[in-house]
Scaffold this motif. Structure first.
Motif, PDB file in Angstrom:
ATOM      1  N   ILE A  52      -4.881  -4.650 -40.944  1.00 47.01           N
ATOM      2  CA  ILE A  52      -4.326  -5.752 -41.732  1.00 47.01           C
ATOM      3  C   ILE A  52      -2.836  -5.910 -41.455  1.00 47.01           C
ATOM      4  N   GLY A  53      -2.121  -4.803 -41.341  1.00 43.37           N
ATOM      5  CA  GLY A  53      -0.698  -4.869 -41.010  1.00 43.37           C
ATOM      6  C   GLY A  53      -0.452  -5.532 -39.676  1.00 43.37           C
ATOM      7  N   SER A  54      -1.313  -5.274 -38.714  1.00 44.31           N
ATOM      8  CA  SER A  54      -1.187  -5.912 -37.396  1.00 44.31           C
ATOM      9  C   SER A  54      -1.408  -7.410 -37.496  1.00 44.31           C
ATOM     10  N   LEU A  55      -2.405  -7.821 -38.265  1.00 43.92           N
ATOM     11  CA  LEU A  55      -2.663  -9.258 -38.449  1.00 43.92           C
ATOM     12  C   LEU A  55      -1.489  -9.943 -39.137  1.00 43.92           C
ATOM     13  N   ILE A  56      -0.921  -9.274 -40.116  1.00 40.71           N
ATOM     14  CA  ILE A  56       0.244  -9.813 -40.815  1.00 40.71           C
ATOM     15  C   ILE A  56       1.409  -9.976 -39.845  1.00 40.71           C
ATOM     16  N   ARG A  57       1.616  -8.986 -38.997  1.00 41.41           N
ATOM     17  CA  ARG A  57       2.727  -9.037 -38.036  1.00 41.41           C
ATOM     18  C   ARG A  57       2.548 -10.173 -37.039  1.00 41.41           C
ATOM     19  N   VAL A  58       1.327 -10.373 -36.563  1.00 42.19           N
ATOM     20  CA  VAL A  58       1.065 -11.476 -35.634  1.00 42.19           C
ATOM     21  C   VAL A  58       1.364 -12.808 -36.309  1.00 42.19           C
ATOM     22  N   SER A  59       0.936 -12.943 -37.545  1.00 44.01           N
ATOM     23  CA  SER A  59       1.210 -14.175 -38.282  1.00 44.01           C
ATOM     24  C   SER A  59       2.711 -14.380 -38.458  1.00 44.01           C
ATOM     25  N   GLN A  60       3.434 -13.337 -38.824  1.00 45.72           N
ATOM     26  CA  GLN A  60       4.881 -13.445 -39.003  1.00 45.72           C
ATOM     27  C   GLN A  60       5.579 -13.782 -37.695  1.00 45.72           C
ATOM     28  N   TYR A  61       5.121 -13.199 -36.596  1.00 45.90           N
ATOM     29  CA  TYR A  61       5.685 -13.497 -35.281  1.00 45.90           C
ATOM     30  C   TYR A  61       5.527 -14.993 -34.965  1.00 45.90           C
ATOM     31  N   ASN A  62       4.350 -15.534 -35.227  1.00 45.93           N
ATOM     32  CA  ASN A  62       4.111 -16.952 -34.957  1.00 45.93           C
ATOM     33  C   ASN A  62       4.956 -17.858 -35.846  1.00 45.93           C
ATOM     34  N   ASP A  64       7.907 -17.021 -37.136  1.00 45.56           N
ATOM     35  CA  ASP A  64       9.272 -16.893 -36.620  1.00 45.56           C
ATOM     36  C   ASP A  64       9.461 -17.716 -35.350  1.00 45.56           C
ATOM     37  N   LYS A  65       8.463 -17.712 -34.478  1.00 44.85           N
ATOM     38  CA  LYS A  65       8.537 -18.471 -33.233  1.00 44.85           C
ATOM     39  C   LYS A  65       8.589 -19.966 -33.517  1.00 44.85           C
ATOM     40  N   GLU A  66       7.768 -20.432 -34.468  1.00 47.01           N
ATOM     41  CA  GLU A  66       7.784 -21.842 -34.851  1.00 47.01           C
ATOM     42  C   GLU A  66       9.151 -22.239 -35.393  1.00 47.01           C
ATOM     43  N   ASN A  67       9.699 -21.402 -36.248  1.00 44.93           N
ATOM     44  CA  ASN A  67      11.011 -21.703 -36.843  1.00 44.93           C
ATOM     45  C   ASN A  67      12.108 -21.731 -35.782  1.00 44.93           C
ATOM     46  N   LYS A  68      12.024 -20.820 -34.829  1.00 41.71           N
ATOM     47  CA  LYS A  68      13.022 -20.784 -33.759  1.00 41.71           C
ATOM     48  C   LYS A  68      12.914 -22.030 -32.881  1.00 41.71           C
ATOM     49  N   ASP A  69      11.677 -22.420 -32.535  1.00 43.19           N
ATOM     50  CA  ASP A  69      11.462 -23.606 -31.704  1.00 43.19           C
ATOM     51  C   ASP A  69      11.902 -24.882 -32.432  1.00 43.19           C
ATOM     52  N   ALA A  70      11.702 -24.919 -33.736  1.00 43.43           N
ATOM     53  CA  ALA A  70      12.076 -26.104 -34.517  1.00 43.43           C
ATOM     54  C   ALA A  70      13.585 -26.247 -34.645  1.00 43.43           C
ATOM     55  N   SER A  71      14.301 -25.121 -34.615  1.00 41.07           N
ATOM     56  CA  SER A  71      15.739 -25.189 -34.793  1.00 41.07           C
ATOM     57  C   SER A  71      16.476 -25.499 -33.498  1.00 41.07           C
ATOM     58  N   VAL A  72      15.784 -25.433 -32.367  1.00 40.86           N
ATOM     59  CA  VAL A  72      16.422 -25.684 -31.076  1.00 40.86           C
ATOM     60  C   VAL A  72      16.405 -27.143 -30.774  1.00 40.86           C
TER      61      VAL A  72
END
Length: 72
Positions: A52-62, A64-72
């Motif tokens: 479950i922790g791994s699934l949570i981390r994958v979701s958080q990574y995605n 974070d990636k969306e937020n980074k792409d949106a801010s560029v």
């Protein structure tokens, strides 16, 4: 994979609080009361918590990636 906030929060609570608490409680009670599978049940709960922790981390990574792409 991006989990909805409600699912994310539930899984995070399950992973960080519930499963470790159940694992320790069963391990301790199994020793006191002679319950079966003294090591196997806590180990299984720990493996599920890591999954479950791994699934949570994958979701958080995605997220974070969306937020980074949106801010560029």
């Amino acid at each position: 994979m991006k989990l909805p906030d409600r699912v994310y929060n539930f899984l995070k609570w399950t992973c960080l609080i519930a499963l470790p608490a159940l694992s320790v409680a069963y391990f301790g009670l199994a020793k006191i009361w002679g319950l079966p599978y003294e090591a196997e049940i806590p180990a299984t709960l720990d493996v599920i918590a890591v999954l479950i922790g791994s699934l949570i981390r994958v979701s958080q990574y995605n997220i974070d990636k969306e937020n980074k792409d949106a801010s560029v």
